[in-house]
Design a protein around this motif. Structure first.
Motif, PDB file in Angstrom:
ATOM      1  N   TYR A 229     -29.952  16.504  73.396  1.00  0.00           N
ATOM      2  CA  TYR A 229     -29.628  16.948  72.041  1.00  0.00           C
ATOM      3  C   TYR A 229     -28.277  17.658  72.039  1.00  0.00           C
ATOM      4  O   TYR A 229     -27.757  18.073  73.089  1.00  0.00           O
ATOM      5  CB  TYR A 229     -30.711  17.884  71.491  1.00  0.00           C
ATOM      6  CG  TYR A 229     -30.780  19.225  72.193  1.00  0.00           C
ATOM      7  CD1 TYR A 229     -30.071  20.328  71.712  1.00  0.00           C
ATOM      8  CD2 TYR A 229     -31.539  19.390  73.352  1.00  0.00           C
ATOM      9  CE1 TYR A 229     -30.118  21.557  72.358  1.00  0.00           C
ATOM     10  CE2 TYR A 229     -31.599  20.605  73.993  1.00  0.00           C
ATOM     11  CZ  TYR A 229     -30.878  21.686  73.502  1.00  0.00           C
ATOM     12  OH  TYR A 229     -30.924  22.892  74.145  1.00  0.00           O
ATOM     13  N   GLY A 230     -27.714  17.813  70.840  1.00  0.00           N
ATOM     14  CA  GLY A 230     -26.494  18.582  70.645  1.00  0.00           C
ATOM     15  C   GLY A 230     -26.686  19.548  69.492  1.00  0.00           C
ATOM     16  O   GLY A 230     -27.618  19.416  68.698  1.00  0.00           O
ATOM     17  N   VAL A 231     -25.781  20.519  69.384  1.00  0.00           N
ATOM     18  CA  VAL A 231     -25.845  21.530  68.326  1.00  0.00           C
ATOM     19  C   VAL A 231     -24.454  21.698  67.727  1.00  0.00           C
ATOM     20  O   VAL A 231     -23.484  21.933  68.455  1.00  0.00           O
ATOM     21  CB  VAL A 231     -26.341  22.884  68.860  1.00  0.00           C
ATOM     22  CG1 VAL A 231     -26.276  23.959  67.766  1.00  0.00           C
ATOM     23  CG2 VAL A 231     -27.772  22.754  69.398  1.00  0.00           C
ATOM     24  N   LEU A 232     -24.369  21.554  66.410  1.00  0.00           N
ATOM     25  CA  LEU A 232     -23.146  21.845  65.662  1.00  0.00           C
ATOM     26  C   LEU A 232     -23.378  23.122  64.872  1.00  0.00           C
ATOM     27  O   LEU A 232     -24.282  23.184  64.033  1.00  0.00           O
ATOM     28  CB  LEU A 232     -22.793  20.706  64.712  1.00  0.00           C
ATOM     29  CG  LEU A 232     -21.671  21.005  63.705  1.00  0.00           C
ATOM     30  CD1 LEU A 232     -20.338  21.224  64.411  1.00  0.00           C
ATOM     31  CD2 LEU A 232     -21.555  19.881  62.675  1.00  0.00           C
ATOM     32  N   VAL A 233     -22.573  24.155  65.106  1.00  0.00           N
ATOM     33  CA  VAL A 233     -22.606  25.371  64.301  1.00  0.00           C
ATOM     34  C   VAL A 233     -21.651  25.137  63.133  1.00  0.00           C
ATOM     35  O   VAL A 233     -20.445  24.990  63.335  1.00  0.00           O
ATOM     36  CB  VAL A 233     -22.212  26.611  65.120  1.00  0.00           C
ATOM     37  CG1 VAL A 233     -22.303  27.868  64.263  1.00  0.00           C
ATOM     38  CG2 VAL A 233     -23.125  26.737  66.339  1.00  0.00           C
ATOM     39  N   ASN A 234     -22.207  25.079  61.938  1.00  0.00           N
ATOM     40  CA  ASN A 234     -21.462  24.567  60.784  1.00  0.00           C
ATOM     41  C   ASN A 234     -20.614  25.660  60.125  1.00  0.00           C
ATOM     42  O   ASN A 234     -20.814  26.020  58.967  1.00  0.00           O
ATOM     43  CB  ASN A 234     -22.442  23.956  59.771  1.00  0.00           C
ATOM     44  CG  ASN A 234     -21.722  23.132  58.724  1.00  0.00           C
ATOM     45  OD1 ASN A 234     -20.584  22.690  58.927  1.00  0.00           O
ATOM     46  ND2 ASN A 234     -22.366  22.907  57.591  1.00  0.00           N
ATOM     47  N   HIS A 235     -19.650  26.173  60.904  1.00  0.00           N
ATOM     48  CA  HIS A 235     -18.761  27.231  60.426  1.00  0.00           C
ATOM     49  C   HIS A 235     -17.347  26.946  60.922  1.00  0.00           C
ATOM     50  O   HIS A 235     -17.117  26.914  62.139  1.00  0.00           O
ATOM     51  CB  HIS A 235     -19.217  28.603  60.938  1.00  0.00           C
ATOM     52  CG  HIS A 235     -20.484  29.080  60.311  1.00  0.00           C
ATOM     53  ND1 HIS A 235     -20.520  29.990  59.276  1.00  0.00           N
ATOM     54  CD2 HIS A 235     -21.778  28.754  60.566  1.00  0.00           C
ATOM     55  CE1 HIS A 235     -21.776  30.199  58.922  1.00  0.00           C
ATOM     56  NE2 HIS A 235     -22.559  29.468  59.691  1.00  0.00           N
ATOM     57  N   PRO A 236     -16.383  26.783  60.017  1.00  0.00           N
ATOM     58  CA  PRO A 236     -15.002  26.549  60.448  1.00  0.00           C
ATOM     59  C   PRO A 236     -14.278  27.822  60.842  1.00  0.00           C
ATOM     60  O   PRO A 236     -13.162  27.755  61.351  1.00  0.00           O
ATOM     61  CB  PRO A 236     -14.362  25.910  59.214  1.00  0.00           C
ATOM     62  CG  PRO A 236     -15.149  26.442  58.064  1.00  0.00           C
ATOM     63  CD  PRO A 236     -16.551  26.620  58.564  1.00  0.00           C
ATOM     64  N   TYR A 262     -26.710  25.876  61.382  1.00  0.00           N
ATOM     65  CA  TYR A 262     -26.462  24.989  62.512  1.00  0.00           C
ATOM     66  C   TYR A 262     -27.292  23.722  62.349  1.00  0.00           C
ATOM     67  O   TYR A 262     -28.281  23.692  61.594  1.00  0.00           O
ATOM     68  CB  TYR A 262     -26.758  25.673  63.844  1.00  0.00           C
ATOM     69  CG  TYR A 262     -28.202  26.018  64.120  1.00  0.00           C
ATOM     70  CD1 TYR A 262     -29.029  25.164  64.846  1.00  0.00           C
ATOM     71  CD2 TYR A 262     -28.740  27.230  63.695  1.00  0.00           C
ATOM     72  CE1 TYR A 262     -30.347  25.489  65.120  1.00  0.00           C
ATOM     73  CE2 TYR A 262     -30.053  27.570  63.965  1.00  0.00           C
ATOM     74  CZ  TYR A 262     -30.858  26.697  64.677  1.00  0.00           C
ATOM     75  OH  TYR A 262     -32.167  27.023  64.943  1.00  0.00           O
ATOM     76  N   LEU A 263     -26.867  22.674  63.035  1.00  0.00           N
ATOM     77  CA  LEU A 263     -27.551  21.386  62.984  1.00  0.00           C
ATOM     78  C   LEU A 263     -27.897  20.967  64.397  1.00  0.00           C
ATOM     79  O   LEU A 263     -27.015  20.937  65.277  1.00  0.00           O
ATOM     80  CB  LEU A 263     -26.678  20.319  62.313  1.00  0.00           C
ATOM     81  CG  LEU A 263     -26.322  20.619  60.854  1.00  0.00           C
ATOM     82  CD1 LEU A 263     -24.895  21.150  60.762  1.00  0.00           C
ATOM     83  CD2 LEU A 263     -26.470  19.377  59.985  1.00  0.00           C
ATOM     84  N   LEU A 264     -29.163  20.671  64.620  1.00  0.00           N
ATOM     85  CA  LEU A 264     -29.598  20.167  65.906  1.00  0.00           C
ATOM     86  C   LEU A 264     -29.671  18.651  65.819  1.00  0.00           C
ATOM     87  O   LEU A 264     -30.305  18.105  64.916  1.00  0.00           O
ATOM     88  CB  LEU A 264     -30.945  20.752  66.307  1.00  0.00           C
ATOM     89  CG  LEU A 264     -31.257  20.538  67.789  1.00  0.00           C
ATOM     90  CD1 LEU A 264     -31.681  21.841  68.446  1.00  0.00           C
ATOM     91  CD2 LEU A 264     -32.318  19.474  67.985  1.00  0.00           C
ATOM     92  N   ILE A 265     -28.985  17.979  66.744  1.00  0.00           N
ATOM     93  CA  ILE A 265     -28.763  16.535  66.686  1.00  0.00           C
ATOM     94  C   ILE A 265     -29.399  15.901  67.915  1.00  0.00           C
ATOM     95  O   ILE A 265     -29.038  16.214  69.055  1.00  0.00           O
ATOM     96  CB  ILE A 265     -27.259  16.229  66.628  1.00  0.00           C
ATOM     97  CG1 ILE A 265     -26.619  16.959  65.436  1.00  0.00           C
ATOM     98  CG2 ILE A 265     -27.011  14.725  66.554  1.00  0.00           C
ATOM     99  CD1 ILE A 265     -25.106  16.950  65.441  1.00  0.00           C
ATOM    100  N   TYR A 266     -30.331  14.987  67.678  1.00  0.00           N
ATOM    101  CA  TYR A 266     -31.064  14.356  68.769  1.00  0.00           C
ATOM    102  C   TYR A 266     -30.327  13.125  69.263  1.00  0.00           C
ATOM    103  O   TYR A 266     -29.574  12.480  68.529  1.00  0.00           O
ATOM    104  CB  TYR A 266     -32.464  13.977  68.289  1.00  0.00           C
ATOM    105  CG  TYR A 266     -33.321  13.310  69.332  1.00  0.00           C
ATOM    106  CD1 TYR A 266     -33.572  13.922  70.551  1.00  0.00           C
ATOM    107  CD2 TYR A 266     -33.884  12.059  69.100  1.00  0.00           C
ATOM    108  CE1 TYR A 266     -34.367  13.323  71.511  1.00  0.00           C
ATOM    109  CE2 TYR A 266     -34.680  11.445  70.047  1.00  0.00           C
ATOM    110  CZ  TYR A 266     -34.909  12.071  71.263  1.00  0.00           C
ATOM    111  OH  TYR A 266     -35.682  11.464  72.212  1.00  0.00           O
ATOM    112  N   GLY A 267     -30.547  12.764  70.528  1.00  0.00           N
ATOM    113  CA  GLY A 267     -29.981  11.582  71.157  1.00  0.00           C
ATOM    114  C   GLY A 267     -30.970  10.414  71.244  1.00  0.00           C
ATOM    115  O   GLY A 267     -31.112   9.672  70.290  1.00  0.00           O
TER     116      GLY A 267
END
Length: 389
Positions: A229-236, A262-267
């Motif tokens: 999985y990956g994590v994008l913290v949605n803050h510029p 934040y968004l948790l992104i599965y592979g």
């Protein structure tokens, strides 16, 4: 950014209030996709008196894309902010929410987020029957800092100093996600340290710090792990990561202000994580083939003119090194005049002819541009008169 002093204590001047329980859980259906909304008080509610004088956090689970769960944590809703990144690939209709006596579940295709009812706080992310990671007890925090609180990315006790050069804010939100045994973290944009980020403090804040320090020019608040999985913290804006460096079994990320998303992104594979991530955030245009060739540049401190440039290029040819691009650093313009887009006539009296001669040698040309206008430049006066500055 470290808020704690060891495992048990907060640092001086830090008031930490953690989501203690999922007190109320609601499934909210909508045309763009279901969501699960959780009321998370920072005290276990045993009676009416416990509902007073404590921060309450609202945690919303939703899905902008198959295999992706968005988690939004808010203290004071509606507080002005910069907003998140443009999620160009977000689609309506993802996410299916259910709530029962045990808690709430948001299904996002192959990825599932499960929030347990009551205390302690327990948010898990699951795929293929396995828990990928979780946000557990004391992992969601609202932190208020005293003006002199020594909360820094430097050693404890160095008040008001951060590696970003930014003064600490008065309030932060943070989340921690569990790291499993042997779990390795990669990413966070351009970095000059070890590829594996475990054990590092990483401040996502673009800085002109060279290419051999912890500062970087192209930070990205996205990481992935070898657990699928990956994590994008949605803050510029500024995001501070503690990758197993404040608590060895957690990745912590903190942002100033009143909300954190934040968004948790599965592979499950790294390629599939990146496919979903780039589908969500947008993909760059294809660059021309010549840009993959070897580039040669002057040094910033090298005095050079056309003869010097030709000597550099000839030296490459003598060594059998094919060259695709010649890059002029800032001093193609006159000092103290950046950026006025004017060649320095003292050393480049014939820029049109020089560029033509370089092109005749089969080279592309790149010119360094600085993102500001010096007061010495005529463009500064023009911009000031027009109100552009």
């Amino acid at each position: 950014m470290k808020f704690t002093d060891g495992f048990w204590h907060t640092r001086p001047g830090v008031d930490a209030q953690y989501a203690q329980e999922a007190y109320d859980i609601e499934a909210v259906p909508a045309a763009e996709g279901d969501s699960v909304v959780v009321i998370a008080p920072t005290r276990v509610i045993r009676g009416r008196g416990d509902t007073l004088n404590r921060p309450v956090l609202t945690v919303t689970l939703s899905s902008p894309l198959d295999g992706v769960v968005r988690v939004r944590i808010e203290h004071h809703r509606g507080t002005p902010g910069t907003g998140g990144f443009d999620l160009l690939g977000a689609e309506a209709g993802h996410g299916w929410a259910t709530v029962d006596d045990d808690g709430g579940v948001l299904d996002a295709g192959p990825l599932r987020a499960r929030i347990g009812r009551g205390a302690p706080w327990d948010l898990t992310f699951e795929a293929d029957g396995e828990v990928l990671t979780r946000s557990g007890h004391k992992s969601v925090g609202y932190l208020t800092l005293a003006p002199d609180a020594p909360v820094t990315t430097e050693p404890a006790g160095v008040a008001g100093v951060t590696t970003t050069g930014r003064a600490p804010a008065s309030t932060y939100l943070h989340t921690q996600l569990r790291l499993g045994v042997g779990e390795l973290v990669y990413g966070l944009g351009e970095r000059f340290g070890p590829l594996v980020k475990n054990g590092q403090t990483v401040d996502v804040w673009n800085t002109d710090g060279g290419t051999s320090s912890e500062q970087a020019y192209k930070n990205v608040p996205f990481y992935l792990t070898n657990r699928g999985y990956g994590v994008l913290v949605n803050h510029p804006e500024h995001v501070s990561f503690e990758v197993g460096s404040e608590a060895v079994e957690q990745v912590q990320f903190a942002v100033p202000g009143e909300s954190l998303e934040y968004l948790l992104i599965y592979g499950p594979t790294p390629a599939e994580v990146l496919e979903r991530y780039t589908r969500l955030t947008g993909r760059p245009a294809r660059v021309p083939a010549w840009s993959y060739g070897l580039w040669l540049s002057t040094s910033f401190t090298t005095d050079y003119d056309e003869a010097t440039v030709n000597r550099f290029i000839d030296g490459m040819a003598e060594r059998g090194l094919p060259l695709s691009v010649f890059h002029f650093d800032t001093f193609w313009m006159r000092e103290f005049s950046w950026t006025d887009f004017e060649w320095d006539a003292r050393v480049f009296p014939d820029p049109e002819g020089m560029l033509a001669r370089l092109h005749e040698r089969g080279l592309r040309v790149s010119a360094w541009i600085n993102p500001y206008i010096a007061q010495r430049s005529a463009l500064f006066d023009e911009g000031a008169r027009a109100g552009y500055l």
